[in-house]
Design a protein around this motif. Sequence first.
Motif, PDB file in Angstrom:
ATOM      1  N   PHE A 188       0.841  -1.180   0.000  1.00  0.00           N
ATOM      2  CA  PHE A 188       0.000   0.000   0.000  1.00  0.00           C
ATOM      3  C   PHE A 188       0.894   1.254   0.000  1.00  0.00           C
ATOM      4  O   PHE A 188       2.098   1.167  -0.204  1.00  0.00           O
ATOM      5  N   THR A 189       0.311   2.410   0.258  1.00  0.00           N
ATOM      6  CA  THR A 189       1.061   3.662   0.162  1.00  0.00           C
ATOM      7  C   THR A 189       2.281   3.672   1.064  1.00  0.00           C
ATOM      8  O   THR A 189       3.389   4.002   0.634  1.00  0.00           O
ATOM      9  N   CYS A 190       2.109   3.301   2.334  1.00  0.00           N
ATOM     10  CA  CYS A 190       3.258   3.335   3.242  1.00  0.00           C
ATOM     11  C   CYS A 190       3.390   2.058   4.054  1.00  0.00           C
ATOM     12  O   CYS A 190       4.187   1.995   4.974  1.00  0.00           O
ATOM     13  N   SER A 191       2.617   1.053   3.757  1.00  0.00           N
ATOM     14  CA  SER A 191       2.684  -0.194   4.524  1.00  0.00           C
ATOM     15  C   SER A 191       2.521  -1.378   3.590  1.00  0.00           C
ATOM     16  O   SER A 191       2.153  -1.224   2.419  1.00  0.00           O
ATOM     17  N   ALA A 192       2.832  -2.556   4.110  1.00  0.00           N
ATOM     18  CA  ALA A 192       2.678  -3.798   3.355  1.00  0.00           C
ATOM     19  C   ALA A 192       2.150  -4.865   4.303  1.00  0.00           C
ATOM     20  O   ALA A 192       2.445  -4.857   5.495  1.00  0.00           O
ATOM     21  N   VAL A 193       1.369  -5.779   3.775  1.00  0.00           N
ATOM     22  CA  VAL A 193       0.816  -6.857   4.586  1.00  0.00           C
ATOM     23  C   VAL A 193       0.764  -8.120   3.736  1.00  0.00           C
ATOM     24  O   VAL A 193       0.475  -8.064   2.533  1.00  0.00           O
ATOM     25  N   GLY A 194       1.115  -9.247   4.348  1.00  0.00           N
ATOM     26  CA  GLY A 194       1.226 -10.495   3.602  1.00  0.00           C
ATOM     27  C   GLY A 194       0.207 -11.524   4.030  1.00  0.00           C
ATOM     28  O   GLY A 194      -0.352 -11.478   5.129  1.00  0.00           O
ATOM     29  N   ALA A 195      -0.045 -12.468   3.146  1.00  0.00           N
ATOM     30  CA  ALA A 195      -0.922 -13.608   3.413  1.00  0.00           C
ATOM     31  C   ALA A 195      -0.331 -14.822   2.706  1.00  0.00           C
ATOM     32  O   ALA A 195       0.298 -14.688   1.647  1.00  0.00           O
ATOM     33  N   GLN A 196      -0.522 -16.004   3.285  1.00  0.00           N
ATOM     34  CA  GLN A 196       0.092 -17.200   2.744  1.00  0.00           C
ATOM     35  C   GLN A 196      -0.955 -18.225   2.334  1.00  0.00           C
ATOM     36  O   GLN A 196      -1.981 -18.380   2.990  1.00  0.00           O
ATOM     37  N   ALA A 197      -0.657 -18.904   1.238  1.00  0.00           N
ATOM     38  CA  ALA A 197      -1.402 -20.095   0.838  1.00  0.00           C
ATOM     39  C   ALA A 197      -0.445 -21.271   0.963  1.00  0.00           C
ATOM     40  O   ALA A 197       0.670 -21.235   0.429  1.00  0.00           O
ATOM     41  N   THR A 198      -0.831 -22.288   1.705  1.00  0.00           N
ATOM     42  CA  THR A 198       0.031 -23.447   1.916  1.00  0.00           C
ATOM     43  C   THR A 198      -0.661 -24.706   1.425  1.00  0.00           C
ATOM     44  O   THR A 198      -1.889 -24.766   1.340  1.00  0.00           O
ATOM     45  N   GLY A 199       0.124 -25.699   1.096  1.00  0.00           N
ATOM     46  CA  GLY A 199      -0.451 -26.950   0.632  1.00  0.00           C
ATOM     47  C   GLY A 199       0.621 -27.958   0.319  1.00  0.00           C
ATOM     48  O   GLY A 199       1.796 -27.794   0.671  1.00  0.00           O
ATOM     49  N   THR A 200       0.225 -29.018  -0.366  1.00  0.00           N
ATOM     50  CA  THR A 200       1.128 -30.100  -0.745  1.00  0.00           C
ATOM     51  C   THR A 200       1.198 -30.191  -2.269  1.00  0.00           C
ATOM     52  O   THR A 200       0.167 -30.144  -2.945  1.00  0.00           O
ATOM     53  N   LEU A 201       2.397 -30.295  -2.790  1.00  0.00           N
ATOM     54  CA  LEU A 201       2.627 -30.388  -4.229  1.00  0.00           C
ATOM     55  C   LEU A 201       3.254 -31.747  -4.535  1.00  0.00           C
ATOM     56  O   LEU A 201       4.254 -32.129  -3.918  1.00  0.00           O
ATOM     57  N   VAL A 202       2.660 -32.476  -5.467  1.00  0.00           N
ATOM     58  CA  VAL A 202       3.200 -33.766  -5.882  1.00  0.00           C
ATOM     59  C   VAL A 202       4.094 -33.561  -7.097  1.00  0.00           C
ATOM     60  O   VAL A 202       3.693 -32.932  -8.081  1.00  0.00           O
ATOM     61  N   VAL A 203       5.315 -34.087  -7.014  1.00  0.00           N
ATOM     62  CA  VAL A 203       6.336 -33.894  -8.046  1.00  0.00           C
ATOM     63  C   VAL A 203       6.648 -35.224  -8.713  1.00  0.00           C
ATOM     64  O   VAL A 203       6.767 -36.251  -8.034  1.00  0.00           O
ATOM     65  N   ASN A 204       6.756 -35.205 -10.036  1.00  0.00           N
ATOM     66  CA  ASN A 204       7.249 -36.356 -10.784  1.00  0.00           C
ATOM     67  C   ASN A 204       8.488 -35.905 -11.538  1.00  0.00           C
ATOM     68  O   ASN A 204       8.403 -35.154 -12.512  1.00  0.00           O
ATOM     69  N   ASN A 205       9.647 -36.347 -11.074  1.00  0.00           N
ATOM     70  CA  ASN A 205      10.927 -35.920 -11.646  1.00  0.00           C
ATOM     71  C   ASN A 205      11.585 -37.103 -12.355  1.00  0.00           C
ATOM     72  O   ASN A 205      12.043 -38.051 -11.703  1.00  0.00           O
ATOM     73  N   GLN A 206      11.620 -37.047 -13.680  1.00  0.00           N
ATOM     74  CA  GLN A 206      12.229 -38.102 -14.478  1.00  0.00           C
ATOM     75  C   GLN A 206      13.435 -37.582 -15.265  1.00  0.00           C
ATOM     76  O   GLN A 206      13.744 -38.064 -16.345  1.00  0.00           O
ATOM     77  N   ALA A 207      14.117 -36.593 -14.689  1.00  0.00           N
ATOM     78  CA  ALA A 207      15.278 -36.022 -15.372  1.00  0.00           C
ATOM     79  C   ALA A 207      16.399 -37.052 -15.542  1.00  0.00           C
ATOM     80  O   ALA A 207      17.177 -36.980 -16.502  1.00  0.00           O
ATOM     81  N   LYS A 208      16.474 -38.019 -14.616  1.00  0.00           N
ATOM     82  CA  LYS A 208      17.529 -39.027 -14.674  1.00  0.00           C
ATOM     83  C   LYS A 208      16.978 -40.398 -15.024  1.00  0.00           C
ATOM     84  O   LYS A 208      17.526 -41.432 -14.631  1.00  0.00           O
ATOM     85  N   SER A 209      15.899 -40.439 -15.776  1.00  0.00           N
ATOM     86  CA  SER A 209      15.313 -41.710 -16.193  1.00  0.00           C
ATOM     87  C   SER A 209      16.303 -42.500 -17.041  1.00  0.00           C
ATOM     88  O   SER A 209      16.990 -41.925 -17.899  1.00  0.00           O
ATOM     89  N   PRO A 210      16.416 -43.812 -16.849  1.00  0.00           N
ATOM     90  CA  PRO A 210      17.334 -44.625 -17.667  1.00  0.00           C
ATOM     91  C   PRO A 210      16.929 -44.664 -19.141  1.00  0.00           C
ATOM     92  O   PRO A 210      17.735 -45.039 -19.991  1.00  0.00           O
ATOM     93  N   PHE A 211      15.694 -44.276 -19.449  1.00  0.00           N
ATOM     94  CA  PHE A 211      15.229 -44.261 -20.838  1.00  0.00           C
ATOM     95  C   PHE A 211      15.441 -42.897 -21.495  1.00  0.00           C
ATOM     96  O   PHE A 211      15.109 -42.715 -22.657  1.00  0.00           O
ATOM     97  N   GLY A 212      15.980 -41.945 -20.743  1.00  0.00           N
ATOM     98  CA  GLY A 212      16.150 -40.589 -21.231  1.00  0.00           C
ATOM     99  C   GLY A 212      15.286 -39.638 -20.429  1.00  0.00           C
ATOM    100  O   GLY A 212      14.238 -40.027 -19.908  1.00  0.00           O
ATOM    101  N   ALA A 213      15.716 -38.393 -20.306  1.00  0.00           N
ATOM    102  CA  ALA A 213      14.994 -37.417 -19.491  1.00  0.00           C
ATOM    103  C   ALA A 213      13.551 -37.292 -19.947  1.00  0.00           C
ATOM    104  O   ALA A 213      13.271 -37.023 -21.117  1.00  0.00           O
TER     105      ALA A 213
END
Length: 348
Positions: free
Chosen positions: A241-266
């Motif tokens: 805002f003009t002279c102040s700031a205020v924060g709010a958070q959204a939290t949760g769980t994120l499911v990741v699928n990482n196949q960068a090192k897959s034996p068949f190729g990234a």
Amino acid sequence: MITNSALGVTLTIAPNSAFAADGTPYTGQVSIGSLPAGTPIGLPAGFAPCQLLVVSPTGVTFNPPAQLASARVVGIGQVSSDGACISTLIGGVPGGTALAMTPRHAGMVERKTQPADIFNPSALGGGDLATSFSPPGMRELGAARGLTFVYHSTTANARPIVDAAAQFGAGLGLPQTLTSRLTLANVAQQSASMTNLSTPVAGAGPPDPGRDNGVIQAGVADATNLVSGAYRYSLLTIGKFTCSAVGAQATGTLVVNNQAKSPFGAGWQLAELQKLEKQADGSLAIVEGNGRTLIAHPEQAPDFLPDPVYVRVSGPFLGATAGNSSRALRRSSATPARETPTARSTSM
């Protein structure tokens, strides 16, 4: 009534409402002042008021609470008809406590583009590019026995998008800018998104503070060094805002699928293959060949009789329809179990 003209604040204390720390009536002096900027008093994340006020002495409390009116601080309370002053409406001011009036923070609403216990590659929600390849296979007993390789760009370079809706109710005021910062698995991410609400949107005009408003804020998570699984995230959104700031958070769980090192190729997986990744909390990440990842939480062990009977079934074991996994059946003591004949081979 105590007035600090330099700060533009007035504190109104009801008669006989001040009490010392031991509960006895307090009859000494009461003052109201300010703390220097940057005083480490454990403010919430993203919270930066125009000024910090403190009521002294420490330990003095007011019952009913003292009422504070400020002419220079924008915040929660009742605004006077001429807009020059804000007075507290709910609660009040205890003694010896740092306090400030700030604008109300946004209400953060988690968006369900990806559920908390599953990951599905999505072209619309994550920009996924997918393809598949089936090399020449074989046929056995009248059925094709070939393999299929599946590629997803979002698993080759695991950088999922996390977003949330910042909501502002009618009449609560709008910040000039919104800035969001993402943390994944306790690691602050480098990317940050900023929305300028003071700039009119093409074809729509500026937001109307007199109506409900919603802004989608997002951050890109770098999950390229994480093992496939579920991770906690926090999306901190700061309204300036003009002279102040205020924060709010959204939290949760994120499911990741990482196949960068897959034996068949990234990014490549075998459609007929499922893999298990054990998580720190004891759950399992079930990485399917089509790119989908499920989180299976441990269940309470059943109360078996001393000799359970195990029934074998073929996969897939924990697909979307569930219920076709291997299970141990409890045999009733009144019904004898029949043994399944087993073929044996003997070498000569």
